[in-house]
Scaffold this motif. Structure first.
Motif, PDB file in Angstrom:
ATOM      1  N   ASP A  68      11.548   0.528  11.633  1.00 31.52           N
ATOM      2  CA  ASP A  68      11.756   1.561  10.616  1.00 31.52           C
ATOM      3  C   ASP A  68      11.517   1.024   9.205  1.00 31.52           C
ATOM      4  O   ASP A  68      12.184   0.092   8.759  1.00 31.52           O
ATOM      5  N   ARG A  69      10.532   1.628   8.530  1.00 34.21           N
ATOM      6  CA  ARG A  69      10.211   1.302   7.130  1.00 34.21           C
ATOM      7  C   ARG A  69      10.133  -0.208   6.913  1.00 34.21           C
ATOM      8  O   ARG A  69      10.752  -0.766   6.000  1.00 34.21           O
ATOM      9  N   CYS A  70       9.335  -0.851   7.739  1.00 34.80           N
ATOM     10  CA  CYS A  70       9.269  -2.315   7.744  1.00 34.80           C
ATOM     11  C   CYS A  70       8.250  -2.882   6.769  1.00 34.80           C
ATOM     12  O   CYS A  70       8.357  -4.039   6.366  1.00 34.80           O
ATOM     13  N   TYR A  96      -1.787 -11.067  35.382  1.00 28.16           N
ATOM     14  CA  TYR A  96      -0.843 -10.073  34.877  1.00 28.16           C
ATOM     15  C   TYR A  96      -1.476  -9.412  33.661  1.00 28.16           C
ATOM     16  O   TYR A  96      -2.476  -9.898  33.113  1.00 28.16           O
ATOM     17  N   THR A  97      -0.905  -8.305  33.222  1.00 29.23           N
ATOM     18  CA  THR A  97      -1.388  -7.603  32.034  1.00 29.23           C
ATOM     19  C   THR A  97      -0.217  -7.371  31.093  1.00 29.23           C
ATOM     20  O   THR A  97       0.828  -6.869  31.499  1.00 29.23           O
ATOM     21  N   LYS A  98      -0.401  -7.773  29.845  1.00 31.46           N
ATOM     22  CA  LYS A  98       0.610  -7.535  28.819  1.00 31.46           C
ATOM     23  C   LYS A  98      -0.111  -7.058  27.566  1.00 31.46           C
ATOM     24  O   LYS A  98      -0.981  -7.746  27.039  1.00 31.46           O
ATOM     25  N   LEU A  99       0.234  -5.854  27.112  1.00 27.87           N
ATOM     26  CA  LEU A  99      -0.423  -5.241  25.953  1.00 27.87           C
ATOM     27  C   LEU A  99       0.626  -4.725  24.973  1.00 27.87           C
ATOM     28  O   LEU A  99       1.726  -4.341  25.383  1.00 27.87           O
ATOM     29  N   THR A 100       0.281  -4.699  23.695  1.00 25.45           N
ATOM     30  CA  THR A 100       1.157  -4.111  22.671  1.00 25.45           C
ATOM     31  C   THR A 100       0.362  -3.116  21.838  1.00 25.45           C
ATOM     32  O   THR A 100      -0.655  -3.480  21.235  1.00 25.45           O
ATOM     33  N   ALA A 101       0.818  -1.875  21.840  1.00 20.93           N
ATOM     34  CA  ALA A 101       0.206  -0.841  21.007  1.00 20.93           C
ATOM     35  C   ALA A 101       0.994  -0.707  19.710  1.00 20.93           C
ATOM     36  O   ALA A 101       2.229  -0.689  19.722  1.00 20.93           O
ATOM     37  N   MET A 102       0.267  -0.634  18.587  1.00 19.10           N
ATOM     38  CA  MET A 102       0.878  -0.415  17.268  1.00 19.10           C
ATOM     39  C   MET A 102       0.507   0.994  16.816  1.00 19.10           C
ATOM     40  O   MET A 102      -0.682   1.334  16.753  1.00 19.10           O
ATOM     41  N   ILE A 103       1.505   1.787  16.506  1.00 17.97           N
ATOM     42  CA  ILE A 103       1.288   3.198  16.217  1.00 17.97           C
ATOM     43  C   ILE A 103       1.902   3.569  14.889  1.00 17.97           C
ATOM     44  O   ILE A 103       2.940   3.022  14.490  1.00 17.97           O
ATOM     45  N   GLY A 104       1.251   4.521  14.198  1.00 14.52           N
ATOM     46  CA  GLY A 104       1.894   5.164  13.053  1.00 14.52           C
ATOM     47  C   GLY A 104       1.460   4.663  11.707  1.00 14.52           C
ATOM     48  O   GLY A 104       0.356   4.921  11.249  1.00 14.52           O
ATOM     49  N   LEU A 139      12.693   0.598  -8.173  1.00 16.19           N
ATOM     50  CA  LEU A 139      12.656   0.112  -6.797  1.00 16.19           C
ATOM     51  C   LEU A 139      12.355   1.237  -5.814  1.00 16.19           C
ATOM     52  O   LEU A 139      11.668   1.041  -4.804  1.00 16.19           O
ATOM     53  N   ASP A 140      12.860   2.426  -6.108  1.00 19.10           N
ATOM     54  CA  ASP A 140      12.638   3.578  -5.225  1.00 19.10           C
ATOM     55  C   ASP A 140      11.210   4.112  -5.286  1.00 19.10           C
ATOM     56  O   ASP A 140      10.822   4.948  -4.460  1.00 19.10           O
ATOM     57  N   GLU A 141      10.438   3.636  -6.261  1.00 19.62           N
ATOM     58  CA  GLU A 141       9.031   4.054  -6.317  1.00 19.62           C
ATOM     59  C   GLU A 141       8.239   3.539  -5.110  1.00 19.62           C
ATOM     60  O   GLU A 141       7.196   4.083  -4.757  1.00 19.62           O
ATOM     61  N   ILE A 142       8.718   2.458  -4.512  1.00 24.35           N
ATOM     62  CA  ILE A 142       7.992   1.853  -3.399  1.00 24.35           C
ATOM     63  C   ILE A 142       8.517   2.388  -2.077  1.00 24.35           C
ATOM     64  O   ILE A 142       9.653   2.129  -1.674  1.00 24.35           O
ATOM     65  N   GLN A 143       7.678   3.182  -1.423  1.00 25.56           N
ATOM     66  CA  GLN A 143       8.003   3.653  -0.082  1.00 25.56           C
ATOM     67  C   GLN A 143       7.583   2.590   0.932  1.00 25.56           C
ATOM     68  O   GLN A 143       6.884   1.631   0.590  1.00 25.56           O
ATOM     69  N   SER A 144       8.023   2.755   2.163  1.00 22.47           N
ATOM     70  CA  SER A 144       7.681   1.797   3.213  1.00 22.47           C
ATOM     71  C   SER A 144       7.173   2.526   4.443  1.00 22.47           C
ATOM     72  O   SER A 144       7.610   3.640   4.749  1.00 22.47           O
ATOM     73  N   ASN A 145       6.234   1.888   5.130  1.00 22.84           N
ATOM     74  CA  ASN A 145       5.688   2.464   6.358  1.00 22.84           C
ATOM     75  C   ASN A 145       6.502   2.044   7.572  1.00 22.84           C
ATOM     76  O   ASN A 145       7.021   0.929   7.642  1.00 22.84           O
ATOM     77  N   THR A 146       6.594   2.956   8.526  1.00 27.73           N
ATOM     78  CA  THR A 146       7.240   2.691   9.805  1.00 27.73           C
ATOM     79  C   THR A 146       6.173   2.440  10.864  1.00 27.73           C
ATOM     80  O   THR A 146       5.192   3.191  10.952  1.00 27.73           O
ATOM     81  N   ILE A 147       6.362   1.385  11.642  1.00 22.10           N
ATOM     82  CA  ILE A 147       5.434   1.058  12.727  1.00 22.10           C
ATOM     83  C   ILE A 147       6.174   1.195  14.056  1.00 22.10           C
ATOM     84  O   ILE A 147       7.281   0.666  14.216  1.00 22.10           O
TER      85      ILE A 147
END
Length: 539
Positions: A481-483, A425-433, A353-361
């Motif tokens: 975190d690590r989603c 109006y202006t509503k934006l979402t930036a996805m980083i990482g 199970l620990d072989e699989i890492q996860s990315n954080t966004i």
């Protein structure tokens, strides 16, 4: 799961760990299929819904706003979306379902070219020509023309990276560095050179395996469609998951087929008030079920495995309490989190199970009332950033929420006026990482100030938004975190091996779901996985 499950005994007790949309839907489907089964769902947070989070907050003037801090739209063509919409109908909440019409402004998508200019993803002859003349279109024409003639993999059936199969099939690096890298960053938050083709780019992978090339697959599929058009039955019956759903819950097949065909006409769907409306509706329904208990704000810290003669399993929670006597345990959290719950004597399974890492966004939301700062030509769903862009801010992409919200229309009933349609109006979402945050496999998250400053620079440089407007806006900063599990080359083989190891260790008392074990991390795919496994246990 890849490995089959067996039907639960009468009046069985089931524990579900993880109150995201996967755990909620598994609980919902199983408890409806088997009212005799007692289901206890454990969630570590004080809310359910997981990474689907439509956050109600206030702007700088104290006015209420909603910002999405997770997924916000659904694919209309997906079987999982049909299950979601039909569930909302069953629970009397179909009025919240919104559609995006094909070809409307919000259906336009962009990529960021190497010079930081937005280039529209082709949807017409004009946009195709512009795209081909841009550096993003480099290698596209010769790659597609020659794809039919290129040799198959020297190791058929063996997994490889997306970058490897795309470069080999199309004869150059243009597509993988541009369109494909941007697309997969938007879905998985990861790099094409690391992602499994078999797992994340199944169509290309299996087209080569079955047909020899994607071009040949297109020709074969066109022939099949031509044959089906000549048949008397123009509407194909429901297949797979939806057919099982009809039988399991006594649904009207014609009505569900009509719904499925209707949803396929729309590239995107959403929910009024945010996508979290779906898990909220399911949660409210479960609160009324006599055979369901939901325990929140209580992290599970250990799985208690009894000796071989006792065919039940227990859980220990952070407060020290123990819950015993479960006939089945459903785990919907990420593989690395599951590993932390296992008894110390199960090192081999923990290591797997620990072989699989996860990315954080990292998600950064920007809201500016009373002003639309996007130029008319920029209006669309948003843009993604390919590998070919230098990208100092480590941006995965940007979503134009206000454009999407203004273009929503009700799916059911008469088209009423969208209250946001005429609002400025202006509503934006930036996805980083994603993978760009990782250092030696560990995500390193910059501070709120550093991240928001980088997003401001990107919005100013890419979209021309003035510093004055940027400073006047409301900002939200969220670390998921690590989603997202990292679907490395060989992931399918890893999953099969891991599931078999679970069955060797726990027999039929444990099953796994969620993003790490579903076909794809998308919300609809996770829902299908939850239904399929609940059906096996409940039928």
């Amino acid at each position: 799961m890849l490995t089959p499950l067996t039907k639960l005994k009468s009046s069985a007790k089931v524990a579900v760990v993880g109150g995201g949309v996967s755990g909620l839907c598994f609980t919902y489907f199983l408890s409806k299929l088997r009212p005799d089964v007692k289901v206890t769902l454990f969630e570590s947070q004080n809310r359910t819904g997981g990474w689907i989070y439509s956050c109600a907050t206030k702007d700088e003037s104290g006015r209420p706003i909603m910002v999405e801090k997770g997924p916000r739209t659904l694919r209309g063509v997906s079987d999982g979306t049909v299950l979601i919409i039909d569930t909302l109908r069953d629970l009397g909440k179909e009025a919240v379902v919104q559609k995006i019409d094909k070809g409307c402004t919000a259906d336009k998508k962009f990529l960021l070219d190497p010079s930081d200019k937005l280039v529209q993803v082709p949807d017409s002859l004009t946009t195709t020509l512009k795209f081909l003349l841009n550096p993003l279109g480099k290698g596209l024409i010769p790659g597609m023309l020659g794809e039919w003639f290129r040799k198959k993999s020297p190791h058929p059936g063996q997994d490889e990276s997306v970058e490897s199969i795309i470069n080999r099939r199309f004869g150059n690096k243009g597509m993988s560095n541009n369109m494909i890298s941007a697309l997969l960053r938007g879905i998985y938050g990861d790099d094409v050179s690391l992602l499994s083709a078999k797992r994340t780019f199944r169509k290309i992978y299996y087209n080569e395996l079955k047909h020899g090339s994607n071009t040949q697959a297109m020709i074969d599929n066109m022939r099949e469609k031509s044959k089906s058009k000549k048949s008397e039955d123009s509407q194909r019956p429901l297949t797979g998951c939806l057919n099982d759903y009809v039988k399991a819950f006594g649904k009207n097949e014609s009505n569900l087929l009509d719904l499925s065909n209707k949803l396929k006409r729309y590239p995107m769907l959403g929910l009024a008030g945010g996508l979290e409306k779906f898990p909220q509706v399911v949660r409210k329904a479960l609160d009324k079920f006599d055979n369901v208990e939901i325990v929140t704000n209580e992290p599970v810290v250990q799985i208690v495995k009894h000796n071989a003669n006792v065919k039940t399993i227990g859980l220990k929670v952070q407060s020290g309490d123990k819950y015993e006597g479960f006939d089945h345990l459903r785990l919907t959290i990420t593989p690395s989190k599951i590993a932390k719950l296992l008894p110390k004597n199960e090192d081999s399974l923990s290591k797997l199970l620990d072989e699989i890492q996860s990315n954080t966004i990292i998600l950064v939301n920007y809201y500016l009332p009373n002003k639309d700062v996007l130029d008319a030509g920029q209006h669309g769903f948003g843009y993604l950033v390919p590998k070919s862009n230098k990208n100092p801010g480590k941006l995965l992409g940007l979503i134009f929420d206000s454009v999407i919200e203004r273009n929503f229309k009700p799916l059911f009933g008469v088209d009423s006026q969208n209250p946001n349609a005429s609002k400025k109006y202006t509503k934006l979402t930036a996805m980083i990482g994603g993978d760009m945050l990782n250092e030696h496999g560990v995500p390193v998250v910059p501070s709120r100030e550093v991240t928001i400053s980088a997003v401001k620079d990107a919005l100013n440089h890419h979209l021309g938004i003035s510093n004055e407007d940027l400073e006047a806006g409301h900002w939200e900063f969220t670390v998921a975190d690590r989603c997202l599990p990292r679907f490395h080359v060989g992931y399918d083989a890893w999953q099969e091996k891991t599931e078999k190891k679970f069955q060797e260790t726990y027999g039929q008392t444990v099953s796994v779901g969620g993003m790490g074990f579903a076909r794809s991390p998308g919300v609809p795919d996770v829902i299908v996985d939850s239904f399929n496994d609940a059906l096996q246990l409940g039928k």
